[in-house]
Design an enzyme around this catalytic site. Structure first.
Site, mmCIF file in Angstrom:
data_model
loop_
_atom_site.group_PDB
_atom_site.id
_atom_site.type_symbol
_atom_site.label_atom_id
_atom_site.label_comp_id
_atom_site.label_asym_id
_atom_site.label_seq_id
_atom_site.Cartn_x
_atom_site.Cartn_y
_atom_site.Cartn_z
ATOM 1 N N SER A 69 34.798 33.802 5.457
ATOM 2 C CA SER A 69 34.285 33.833 6.792
ATOM 3 C C SER A 69 34.273 32.617 7.670
ATOM 4 C CB SER A 69 32.753 34.197 6.808
ATOM 5 O OG SER A 69 32.389 35.398 6.258
ATOM 6 N N LYS A 72 36.267 33.372 11.272
ATOM 7 C CA LYS A 72 35.475 33.679 12.357
ATOM 8 C C LYS A 72 35.434 32.413 13.231
ATOM 9 C CE LYS A 72 32.788 36.914 9.937
ATOM 10 N NZ LYS A 72 31.973 37.016 8.782
ATOM 11 N N SER A 132 27.220 34.959 11.225
ATOM 12 C CA SER A 132 28.493 35.288 10.420
ATOM 13 C C SER A 132 28.873 36.978 10.607
ATOM 14 C CB SER A 132 28.734 35.097 9.089
ATOM 15 O OG SER A 132 29.966 34.963 8.616
#
Length: 391
Positions: A69, A72, A132
């Protein structure tokens, strides 16, 4: 390099000054003696001071790994670039299309977007950076670019433009993609620097928040340092079974902005403990020494073919250098640029670097920008500049 210019400073300004070596992957144990050195439980670790460009600690900084993640952050930065360029606006509404909702509804971390919901880019960015949101990242990318494939192309183009030379993105959210998405710690530090330096207002707006309320759900941020470590304000955690636990983080104290990367931690507990100890160690084991305030004029560079024969060079952020606690030495500052610069030059354009060096140690560099615009010279100005050049 052409156009290099040395700068001298009063001894009072540089008293008791020295630099720490930029530590390479093969010499991770070369670090200052300190009662609380960085914990060794992670295979990849990097700590950089943005005010000096110095690498304070490095372990495998160029080893590729799956960011999960942390991807991102690249999605957010790509959106920041487009907002700054006026291509999109935070209040612009995006409709969650059927495919995005079917593929990402309830998959992993989510902001609980509803079917065909119209939602602002602002809300999606908060979802991406605070909780997230996999669905938020996908909706954001597809909504801006028209498809996820086009968005991923834009992410990779943006990454190349800021010098991320050993990274590639295959998704907007870091979901497992058979290794198509990979980064290095050094590239992530480059990304964090670009985001914080280019878009400080957007960074402050979207990163470092502890909680998000959206669509009737309240969720907390899993950032291990924001709200815990003094001055911490981001950035992003990441986890998959393949990648393990990682974190790209930053904190600022007394004019020093540190960026850290840890990756490959076997458990969330180790990731949290390592991240907190690592960033705290960076502030405690080194002492910051200021040189220039943000927007200060550092020097000047020669200009060819412009309405002016030179341009002032400005610091885009506070500039200083770090010393291991209790150590001293002599500092040399040199402006580096390929010169003379050619007009036109835009105000705020990066045109040079300030090299901070001490004998026997690897120098570091920080960017310098043009303090003013320099247009191409008209006929009269070319004549004047030509005469001035003769003398």
């Amino acid at each position: 390099m052409a156009g290099a210019a040395s700068i001298s400073f009063p001894k009072s300004l540089l008293a008791a000054a020295a630099l720490v070596t930029s530590v390479g992957a093969a010499s991770a144990d070369r670090k200052p003696t300190d009662p609380a050195p960085p914990p060794p439980e992670v295979p990849i670790a990097l700590l950089v001071d943005l005010s000096s460009g110095q690498t304070l600690y490095a372990r495998e900084p160029d080893r590729r790994f799956m960011p999960a993640s942390i991807t991102k952050v690249m999605t957010a930065f790509t959106a920041f670039e487009m907002i700054a360029a006026g291509k999109v606006s935070p209040d612009q509404l995006i409709q969650v299309n059927d495919e995005i909702w079917q593929d990402w509804h309830g998959v992993g971390s989510t902001m609980f977007l509803e079917y065909r919901q119209r939602v602002s880019i602002d809300a999606l960015l908060h979802g991406v950076t605070t909780v997230s949101a996999n669905d938020g990242a996908a909706a954001l990318g597809a909504g801006i670019a028209g498809s996820l494939d086009k968005w991923v192309e834009q992410m990779n183009a943006t990454a190349r433009s800021i010098g991320m030379r050993d990274s590639h993105f295959g998704t907007p959210n870091g979901w497992m993609d058979e290794g198509k998405t990979f980064v290095t710690a050094r590239d992530l530090a480059t990304l964090a620097e670009a985001m914080i330096t280019r878009h400080p207002d957007l960074y402050e707006r979207y990163f470092g928040h502890q909680r998000l309320k959206f669509n009737g759900f309240e969720q907390r941020n899993h950032d291990p340092i924001s709200g815990v470590i003094e001055g911490a304000d981001g950035l992003k955690t990441g986890f998959t079974n393949q990648a393990g636990y990682g974190f790209l983080g930053s904190a600022e104290r007394d004019g020093r902005r540190l960026v850290m990367v840890v990756a490959g931690a076997p458990t969330g507990r180790i990731q949290r403990a390592t991240s907190r100890a690592f960033i705290e160690w960076g502030f405690q084991a080194f002492r910051g020494h200021p040189l220039f305030a943000k927007d200060a004029i550092v020097g000047e560079a020669s200009v060819q073919g412009g309405s002016s024969r030179s341009v002032n060079l400005m610091a885009v952020r506070p500039i200083g250098y770090d010393l291991p606690a209790g150590q001293t030495g002599d500092v040399r500052l040199t402006i580096r640029y390929e010169g003379p610069l050619r007009a036109p030059i835009a105000k705020g354009e990066q045109v040079a670097e300030l090299e901070i060096a001490v004998e026997g140690l690897r120098p570091s560099r920080v960017p310098l920008v043009a303090a003013d615009a320099v247009d191409e010279a008209n006929l009269a100005e070319r004549l004047v500049n030509g005469l001035a050049g003769l003398f």
